[in-house]
Enzyme design. Structure first.
Site, mmCIF file in Angstrom:
data_model
loop_
_atom_site.group_PDB
_atom_site.id
_atom_site.type_symbol
_atom_site.label_atom_id
_atom_site.label_comp_id
_atom_site.label_asym_id
_atom_site.label_seq_id
_atom_site.Cartn_x
_atom_site.Cartn_y
_atom_site.Cartn_z
ATOM 1 C CG ASN A 13 -10.471 -5.795 -3.712
ATOM 2 O OD1 ASN A 13 -10.231 -6.624 -3.122
ATOM 3 N ND2 ASN A 13 -10.654 -4.504 -4.215
ATOM 4 C CG ASN A 66 -2.305 -0.775 -0.877
ATOM 5 O OD1 ASN A 66 -3.168 -1.579 -0.973
ATOM 6 N ND2 ASN A 66 -1.521 -0.294 -0.072
ATOM 7 C CB CYS A 75 -4.376 -8.333 -2.827
ATOM 8 S SG CYS A 75 -6.994 -8.149 -4.119
ATOM 9 N N GLY A 76 -5.846 -11.157 -1.078
ATOM 10 C CA GLY A 76 -6.829 -12.372 -2.185
ATOM 11 C C GLY A 76 -7.854 -12.375 -3.606
ATOM 12 C CG ASN A 77 -10.953 -10.507 -3.428
ATOM 13 O OD1 ASN A 77 -12.143 -10.515 -3.948
ATOM 14 N ND2 ASN A 77 -11.423 -9.198 -2.736
ATOM 15 C CG ASN A 164 -3.023 -8.138 3.614
ATOM 16 O OD1 ASN A 164 -3.458 -9.418 3.965
ATOM 17 N ND2 ASN A 164 -3.750 -7.782 2.333
ATOM 18 C CG HIS A 166 -6.370 -8.943 7.959
ATOM 19 N ND1 HIS A 166 -7.531 -7.917 6.588
ATOM 20 C CD2 HIS A 166 -5.716 -9.076 7.247
ATOM 21 C CE1 HIS A 166 -7.421 -8.486 5.007
ATOM 22 N NE2 HIS A 166 -6.646 -8.507 4.915
ATOM 23 C CG ASN A 196 -6.216 -3.821 4.896
ATOM 24 O OD1 ASN A 196 -6.338 -3.838 3.977
ATOM 25 N ND2 ASN A 196 -5.109 -4.973 5.516
ATOM 26 C CD GLU A 214 -9.152 -4.139 0.085
ATOM 27 O OE1 GLU A 214 -7.487 -4.016 0.310
ATOM 28 O OE2 GLU A 214 -9.158 -4.175 -0.171
ATOM 29 C CB CYS A 223 -11.234 -6.816 1.724
ATOM 30 S SG CYS A 223 -9.666 -7.578 2.611
ATOM 31 C CB THR A 225 -5.696 -10.906 3.267
ATOM 32 O OG1 THR A 225 -6.259 -9.727 2.567
ATOM 33 C CG2 THR A 225 -5.300 -11.588 1.796
ATOM 34 N N GLY A 226 -9.579 -10.560 3.726
ATOM 35 C CA GLY A 226 -10.172 -10.184 4.660
ATOM 36 C C GLY A 226 -11.000 -10.972 5.302
#
Length: 280
Positions: A13, A66, A75-77, A164, A166, A196, A214, A223, A225-226
């Site tokens: 990512n 984005n 964004c976790g990553n 965000n 999901h 997402n 996303e 992702c 957070t995903g």
């Protein structure tokens, strides 16, 4: 003007990172800048752009965009890579730090070797399950294994916000035409801020396989957070244990939903690809 940048990724990512302490881009120019930089044919190529800025409420701020030039909340990553950037570049000596994203503070722990961050754990906070707060249009307060119609086909989704929105759908992602179905979930009328979407296969109680679409970007290799939303959805549906390895196209991310504090903890790698300078 010439802008220095660093390309980094978390499990594939990838984002372009701009040091906001040193580089200045007018706010009005940022959407255009992001779209051009993110273009994989005519730009640097990335899932978006992240500016690393000073913060008045945390050690640093992550300003995330984005690839289509729209702002995103979290964004976790990306936040793991921000932690690696500031640690590796000696902007801080802390191995425990705070990073602000869209006004929300995340607590970070860096695991280093030879002065370089290798893995990062992020306290992602409590998952948001109230439909109106995600947001998702729903008859019930929470959306767990709820029906959604997409192109006259019925799917079952569980909705979670990790900063965000999901929508997690349990089906085999290997045979999925994600480029066709992903945009239809993203722009579905039930998601006022778009969404997402994670398509998930349960491997066993500790392992799941996931592909993600996303919003504002398309399919990405991972992702953060995903992955967190996926594990929360798995647990809510009684499908996994509380610590799960999420296998994405770009690698593996470990997620724990703690029964002690109700927080979700995400651990994964952060990798620097290259540095450069772009003429904008």
């Amino acid at each position: 003007m010439k802008i220095k940048f660093t390309k980094m990724h978390g499990c594939g990512n990838d984002y372009v990172y701009i040091n906001g302490f040193e580089e200045r881009i007018d706010a009005k120019l940022k959407p255009d800048f992001v779209r051009k930089v993110s273009d994989r044919h005519f730009g640097i190529g990335s899932d978006g752009v992240i500016f690393i800025n000073p913060s008045s409420i945390a050690d640093f701020e992550m300003e995330m965009w984005n690839a289509d030039g729209t702002r995103a909340e979290m964004c976790g990553n990306g936040i793991r890579c921000v932690a690696k950037y500031v640690y590796d570049n000696k902007l801080t000596t802390k191995e425990e730090m705070t990073i602000e994203s869209m006004g929300k503070i995340k607590y970070i722990t860096v695991f280093s070797e030879n002065g370089k961050a290798q893995k990062v754990t992020v306290d992602m906070g409590e998952p948001i399950l109230i439909a109106s707060q995600i947001p998702v249009v729903a008859e019930n307060t929470k959306v767990i294994n709820d029906k959604i119609m997409v192109d006259n086909d019925e799917y079952r989704m569980t909705c979670v916000s990790m900063g965000n929105p999901h929508a997690v759908v349990f089906l085999d992602p290997d045979t999925l035409k994600i480029e066709e179905i992903g945009p239809k979930f993203e722009n579905h009328a039930r998601f006022p801020n778009r969404t997402n979407t994670e398509f998930v296969k349960i491997l066993d109680k500790q392992n799941v396989k996931m592909r993600v679409w996303e919003r504002g970007t398309g399919e990405t290799l991972a992702c953060g957070t995903g992955c967190c939303a996926t594990v929360v959805a798995c647990i809510l549906n009684g499908l996994t244990d509380s610590i799960v390895n999420v296998h994405v196209i770009g690698g593996e991310i470990v997620v724990q939903w703690s029964a002690v504090d109700n927080h979700v903890y995400m651990t994964g790698p952060a990798t620097m690809v290259f540095e450069g300078e772009i003429d904008y």
